[in-house]
Design an enzyme around this catalytic site. Structure first.
Site, PDB file in Angstrom:
ATOM      1  N   SER A  89       1.780  -0.412   9.278  1.00 48.91           N
ATOM      2  CA  SER A  89       3.153  -0.602   8.796  1.00 48.91           C
ATOM      3  C   SER A  89       3.570   0.495   7.824  1.00 48.91           C
ATOM      4  CB  SER A  89       3.268  -1.961   8.098  1.00 48.91           C
ATOM      5  OG  SER A  89       2.469  -1.941   6.933  1.00 48.91           O
ATOM      6  N   CYS A  90       2.605   1.269   7.307  1.00 49.50           N
ATOM      7  CA  CYS A  90       2.962   2.161   6.199  1.00 49.50           C
ATOM      8  C   CYS A  90       3.121   3.629   6.571  1.00 49.50           C
ATOM      9  CB  CYS A  90       1.927   2.032   5.094  1.00 49.50           C
ATOM     10  SG  CYS A  90       1.825   0.364   4.476  1.00 49.50           S
ATOM     11  N   LEU A  91       2.112   4.204   7.224  1.00 49.33           N
ATOM     12  CA  LEU A  91       2.138   5.660   7.379  1.00 49.33           C
ATOM     13  C   LEU A  91       3.386   6.134   8.118  1.00 49.33           C
ATOM     14  CD1 LEU A  91      -1.553   6.851   7.980  1.00 49.33           C
ATOM     15  CD2 LEU A  91      -0.380   6.279   5.879  1.00 49.33           C
TER      16      LEU A  91
END
Ligand code: UGA
Length: 446
Positions: free
Chosen positions: A278-280
């Site tokens: 979900s972040c990078l």
């Protein structure tokens, strides 16, 4: 210290529970009553390794969840904002951040005494000072730096390792508009005396978070670009090439004792079928937009995303080296989660490959130790068929795609040998010792 955490999502709950276990008095606030009830009964609404046990050790003692926003702010001296920053594909949406800033501001209006408000959600540089602070001032009719403090304290938690990362932080970034705010953050994090601390401005804190994630993504896409080139050269293996790079002592220092240290960051300098989570992707895309809005062409980061968008399809290219058409081909997909140790399938390379296989009418059987349910939510029920074990998944397969580096997949060669199977194995994570695998292809191997 008495601390309120607004938002009981992944980051809010982990932070709240960990801070409570370190001796602070924590109230986690959420608007969803069911979630609050679950948490107060010792049941985390999300899965994270070790969270349940830690929650149960503090709930009802130094930790509680609550729906009463006003009381929670009034009864604490510092609030962490840990709400979602949803992503529309280009930039982050600050609606929840704004909403919470409004609500906190309203409570501050009637609160006696100093309060500190800290943004913990990942937000682009300037958000804390240019969005949150003015809303707080406007709603409270008070002045930041005098009546209340404002700061930014990013988190660097990895899914699956979040508790360990919080309890043993490599660095803690304390961003504050003034010394007093930074002093309050110092009080919160005094329970981690051995961690390196960076005391800085909110916008630098915000930028540190984005830069850190962008670098990790860049290392992976760089490695994948090299891997794809290795595959095109002939008789060159990216694993060997990267090993040669890793052995530069600037990357793997040699201690006085002569022992060489291989930092864990080197695992990002390895080729594979693409990064996810979900972040990078979200953070890199948000930083590209943020840069472009300021007249900066984020050329490297744009290529990082483009390389990563393409990377899962290397798996399809490798199938097509051996089979003319995918229609009717029996393909076993091993691994659905974006990385081992989690059931999260967001931005997973595996799902991108599955969609491509479906488009070409391949017959798919998939196995993941824990991510089936999340995949069903993402792809829809009955979109593909699932196996209950690695053995079941690969039975009768023409091709096996290894998509997630779950450690148990290392046993694949033995399983193939035991059942006298010889499908084509395509290793998307270069996990397998292929010495005895009859038909093997790997990312970055020609
Ligand atoms: C990432 C960062 O690693 C955290 O520091 C950060 O706090 C977090 O984002 C966040 O912003 O909240 P996470 O998304 O949980 O954490 O996942 P990682 O473990 O970094 O994995 C991301 C991708 O990198 C995965 O696709 C994984 O396959 C790949 N990866 C991971 C590697 O290639 N090598 C590794 O050693 C670890």
């Amino acid at each position: 210290m008495k601390i309120s955490v607004v938002g009981t999502g992944y980051m809010g709950l982990v932070s709240g529970v960990c801070l409570a276990s370190k001796g602070h008095d924590v109230i986690c606030v959420d608007v969803v009553q069911d979630k609050v009830d679950l948490i107060n009964n010792g049941v985390p609404p999300i899965y994270e390794n070790g969270l349940k046990e830690l929650l149960q050790s503090v709930v009802g003692k130094s930790f509680q969840a609550s729906t009463s926003f006003k009381e929670s702010i009034l009864n604490t001296e510092l609030s962490l904002i840990a709400v979602d920053t949803p992503f529309d594909g280009f930039s982050i949406d600050l609606k929840y951040i704004r909403q919470v800033a409004h609500q906190i501001g309203e409570v501050l209006k009637g609160k006696n005494g100093y309060h500190t408000i800290i943004v913990k959600s990942t937000v682009v540089p300037g958000t804390t000072e240019e969005v949150v602070l003015p809303i707080l001032e406007e709603q409270s009719c008070k002045t930041a730096g005098i009546d209340f403090g404002v700061g930014m304290n990013p988190e660097f938690l990895r899914e699956g390792e979040a508790i360990a990362d919080f309890m043993d932080p490599d660095r803690i970034v304390l961003g504050g508009i003034d010394e007093k705010t930074i002093g309050k953050l110092d009080e919160v994090y005094a329970v981690f005396p051995n961690s390196d601390k960076i005391r800085t401005s909110p916008r630098t804190a915000e930028m540190i978070k984005y830069t850190a994630n962008s670098l990790l993504a860049t290392l992976i896409s760089f490695s994948n670009e090299m891997g794809n080139l290795c595959a095109a050269i002939g008789n060159v293996d990216v694993v060997e090439v990267m090993r040669g790079v890793h052995l530069d002592k600037r990357f793997s220092p040699i201690l006085e004792s002569g022992e060489r240290v291989f930092p864990s960051s080197l695992s990002f300098l390895a080729a594979g079928c693409g990064f996810g989570g979900s972040c990078l992707t979200k953070d890199v895309k948000a930083l590209i937009k943020y840069g472009e809005d300021r007249g900066r062409d984020m050329a490297i980061l744009k290529s990082v995303i483009e390389t990563n968008r393409h990377q899962p399809f290397e798996m399809i290219r490798l199938i097509k080296k051996h089979f003319l058409a995918l229609k009717g081909l029996k393909v076993s997909v091993l691994g659905l989660a974006f990385k081992p140790g989690t059931d999260d399938v967001r931005e997973s390379a595996s799902l991108a490959v599955i969609k491509a296989l479906k488009d070409e009418d391949a017959i798919i059987s998939a196995f993941d130790p824990i991510a089936r349910e999340e995949t069903e939510k993402a792809l829809g029920l009955n979109a593909i068929s699932y196996a209950d074990s690695l053995e079941d998944c690969i039975r009768g397969a023409d091709v096996i795609l290894l998509m997630t580096s779950w450690p148990q997949f290392k046993d694949l060669p033995q399983v193939l040998e035991k059942d006298s199977l010889a499908p084509l194995l395509i290793d998307g994570r270069r996990l397998i010792d292929n010495t005895f695998v009859k038909k093997y292809e790997g990312i970055g191997l020609s």
